[in-house]
Structures are given as C-alpha cells and as structure tokens.
Design a protein around this motif. Structure first.
Motif, short mmCIF file in Angstrom:
data_model
loop_
_atom_site.label_atom_id
_atom_site.label_comp_id
_atom_site.label_asym_id
_atom_site.label_seq_id
_atom_site.Cartn_x
_atom_site.Cartn_y
_atom_site.Cartn_z
N MET A 116 22.33 30.03 -46.15
CA MET A 116 22.55 30.45 -47.54
C MET A 116 21.24 30.92 -48.16
N LEU A 117 21.29 32.05 -48.85
CA LEU A 117 20.11 32.59 -49.50
C LEU A 117 19.65 31.65 -50.62
N GLU A 118 18.37 31.34 -50.67
CA GLU A 118 17.85 30.46 -51.71
C GLU A 118 17.64 31.24 -53.00
N LEU A 119 18.33 30.80 -54.04
CA LEU A 119 18.26 31.45 -55.34
C LEU A 119 17.97 30.40 -56.40
N GLN A 120 16.83 30.51 -57.05
CA GLN A 120 16.44 29.52 -58.05
C GLN A 120 16.58 30.02 -59.48
N THR A 121 16.52 31.34 -59.65
CA THR A 121 16.62 31.93 -60.99
C THR A 121 17.51 33.17 -60.94
N TYR A 122 17.91 33.61 -62.11
CA TYR A 122 18.71 34.83 -62.18
C TYR A 122 17.91 36.03 -61.66
N GLN A 123 16.61 36.01 -61.89
CA GLN A 123 15.76 37.09 -61.39
C GLN A 123 15.78 37.15 -59.87
N ASP A 124 15.91 35.99 -59.22
CA ASP A 124 16.05 35.96 -57.77
C ASP A 124 17.32 36.69 -57.33
N VAL A 125 18.38 36.51 -58.09
CA VAL A 125 19.65 37.17 -57.79
C VAL A 125 19.49 38.68 -57.93
N GLU A 126 18.88 39.12 -59.01
CA GLU A 126 18.65 40.55 -59.21
C GLU A 126 17.86 41.15 -58.05
N ARG A 127 16.79 40.48 -57.68
CA ARG A 127 15.94 40.99 -56.59
C ARG A 127 16.71 41.05 -55.28
N ALA A 128 17.51 40.03 -55.02
CA ALA A 128 18.26 39.98 -53.76
C ALA A 128 19.30 41.09 -53.68
N VAL A 129 19.98 41.35 -54.78
CA VAL A 129 20.97 42.44 -54.80
C VAL A 129 20.26 43.78 -54.65
N MET A 130 19.14 43.96 -55.37
CA MET A 130 18.43 45.23 -55.31
C MET A 130 17.86 45.50 -53.91
N GLU A 131 17.49 44.45 -53.19
CA GLU A 131 17.01 44.65 -51.83
C GLU A 131 18.10 45.28 -50.97
N GLN A 132 19.32 44.82 -51.14
CA GLN A 132 20.45 45.39 -50.41
C GLN A 132 20.72 46.83 -50.85
N VAL A 133 20.64 47.06 -52.14
CA VAL A 133 20.88 48.40 -52.68
C VAL A 133 19.86 49.39 -52.13
N LYS A 134 18.60 49.00 -52.15
CA LYS A 134 17.54 49.91 -51.68
C LYS A 134 17.69 50.21 -50.20
N GLU A 135 18.05 49.19 -49.44
CA GLU A 135 18.18 49.37 -47.99
C GLU A 135 19.44 50.15 -47.62
N LYS A 136 20.57 49.82 -48.26
CA LYS A 136 21.86 50.38 -47.83
C LYS A 136 22.27 51.63 -48.60
N ILE A 137 21.77 51.81 -49.83
CA ILE A 137 22.17 52.99 -50.61
C ILE A 137 21.00 53.96 -50.78
N SER A 172 30.12 47.35 -51.01
CA SER A 172 31.30 48.22 -50.97
C SER A 172 30.93 49.63 -51.39
N GLU A 173 30.08 49.75 -52.41
CA GLU A 173 29.63 51.07 -52.83
C GLU A 173 28.76 51.72 -51.75
N ALA A 174 27.96 50.91 -51.09
CA ALA A 174 27.14 51.43 -49.99
C ALA A 174 28.03 52.00 -48.89
N ARG A 175 29.10 51.30 -48.56
CA ARG A 175 30.03 51.80 -47.54
C ARG A 175 30.69 53.09 -48.00
N PHE A 176 30.97 53.18 -49.29
CA PHE A 176 31.57 54.39 -49.84
C PHE A 176 30.68 55.60 -49.58
N TYR A 177 29.41 55.51 -49.91
CA TYR A 177 28.51 56.64 -49.70
C TYR A 177 28.36 56.95 -48.21
N ASP A 178 28.31 55.92 -47.39
CA ASP A 178 28.13 56.14 -45.96
C ASP A 178 29.37 56.80 -45.34
N GLU A 179 30.55 56.33 -45.72
CA GLU A 179 31.78 56.92 -45.18
C GLU A 179 32.04 58.30 -45.77
#
Length: 238
Positions: free
Chosen positions: A1-22, A223-230
């Motif tokens: 499980m990803l370690e998340l201590q603050t809301y900012q951690d959540v933002e960073r974790a989602v954005m890492e996926q966005v930058k890599e996949k989108i 899901s949005e990343a898959r949309f752009y890829d497909e």
C-alpha cells in the motif's frame, strides 16, 4: 500500500501517474511533435466531442452520488454551471467546442445541439461509461475525489498541452485550428474547479480517508490515460 500521510502526498502520487501515463504518453507526445495527419486530428476532434459533451452527465452522476449537503454538491454544481456558460448560451462549452470541431472537420454536419453526424468510437464510449459506472457505486468521498483528483487536478495541464499541440505548424497548413476551447479551460476553468473540490477533500486527513481519496482519484485518472492511449490507436488507423 502506498504510504500517504497528507493530502499533498495524495496530490503528488496522482500527478506522478498523470505525468507518466498521460503527459509522457503516446497521444500527447505525438500531438506535440506534430506527428498526426489532418485526418487523424479530424478523428480526434470528432471523438473528443462525445467525451466533452458527456461531461455534464459525469458531473450530474457525481452530484447524485454525494450527500445532499451544501459542502458536497455546491462545488460540483458550480462546475456544471460553467458547462452551461453560467447561464449565457454563448458560453456553453458545447458551443465553444464546436468552434474547434468545425475548424478541423468542416466537412462533417453538426446539428443545432452541436452534435456531429459521426459514429462514436470504442475508446471514447469506454471512457465515458467507465466514469459513469464508477460514480454509480461511489461513496460521497469517492465521488468528490473522482472529479477532483481524477479529472480536475490535471485537466488544466492536459488541456493546455492539447491546445499548444494543436498550434503546431503541421496542423495549421491547410486552415487555422481554433484552439480557444482548450486554452480557456487551461487558463481559467479547470484550476478553479479543482480548488473547489480540494477545499472539501483536505478536511479528510485520516490515513484510511487519504487511501480512499487516492484510490478513487487514481482509478479515474488512469481511465483517462487509457482513453488517450486507445484513442491514439484509433487515430493511427485513419
């Protein structure tokens, strides 16, 4: 499980996926490099028209999913009101999108409701259905996270990159692409929409809550990343 201590951690974790996949994905890379043909840009515009005009349905589903309390539904309704031009028909997002659509697909008939006479592809249909299906079973917190972190967090960035990509000289040789729809979202609409969601989500800092927020946000973002890829694959066949 990803370690998340603050809301900012959540933002960073989602954005890492966005930058890599989108952001680094095949679609935005090819778009920014001017690699698509006129026919492929036409296909993108026609398919995204369906994705765009269904976003009010997504917001409506999110509104239905949250508790009937002002703090939850008001940010979502504000977003929906923007889709309606805040009451001004000239500002309807469907009408704004039409200016882009007609600049790259002038041969396609568009009706009075701004819907092109063109079949919807599998990638676009799947993306819309996935978002709606998620929201039908979402909790209040999951629904807000899906819209906020799964879409609005990075919508301004992605739409800005699309707008900039469409300005590439390769796409403007035959006729000028009208990218106003994309830049308006990048500059004003999406950043504000996210802040309204964020103002609610930051009030849920417990570890279990942060995990719930992350899971909902990243599921919709991917899901949005898959949309752009497909969609890239469908465009390349044109």
């Amino acid at each position: 499980m990803l370690e998340l201590q603050t809301y900012q951690d959540v933002e960073r974790a989602v954005m890492e996926q966005v930058k890599e996949k989108i952001v680094k994905g095949r679609f935005l890379t090819a778009l920014g490099n001017g690699e698509f043909t006129t026919a492929q840009i036409r296909e993108f515009a026609l398919q995204y028209s369906y994705y765009s005009r269904n976003f009010p349905r997504v917001l409506g589903a999110a509104i239905a999913a949250v508790e009937p309390l002002d703090r939850w539904w008001v940010p979502l309704v504000d977003n929906l009101w923007d889709e309606a031009g805040r009451g001004n028909p000239k500002g309807y997002h469907s009408r704004m999108y039409r200016t882009f659509l007609e600049s790259v697909a002038p041969d396609v008939t568009v009706n009075d409701e701004h819907v092109p006479d063109y079949p919807v592809g599998a990638a676009t249909q799947k993306a819309v259905d996935s978002f709606l299906n998620f929201l039908r079973g979402a909790t209040t917190l999951e629904a807000m996270a899906a819209v906020g972190l799964g879409s609005e967090l990075f919508a301004g960035l992605v739409m800005g990159l699309i707008g900039e990509g469409l300005r590439h000289p390769n796409y403007n040789r035959e006729r000028k692409v009208n990218a106003a729809f994309w830049m308006a979202h990048a500059d004003t609409h999406e950043p504000r929409h996210y802040e309204l969601c964020r103002d609610v989500l930051v009030d849920f800092p417990e570890p279990a809550q942060l995990q719930t927020i992350y899971r909902a946000g990243v599921e919709i973002a991917l899901s949005e990343a898959r949309f752009y890829d497909e969609l890239y694959d469908e465009m390349k066949r044109k």
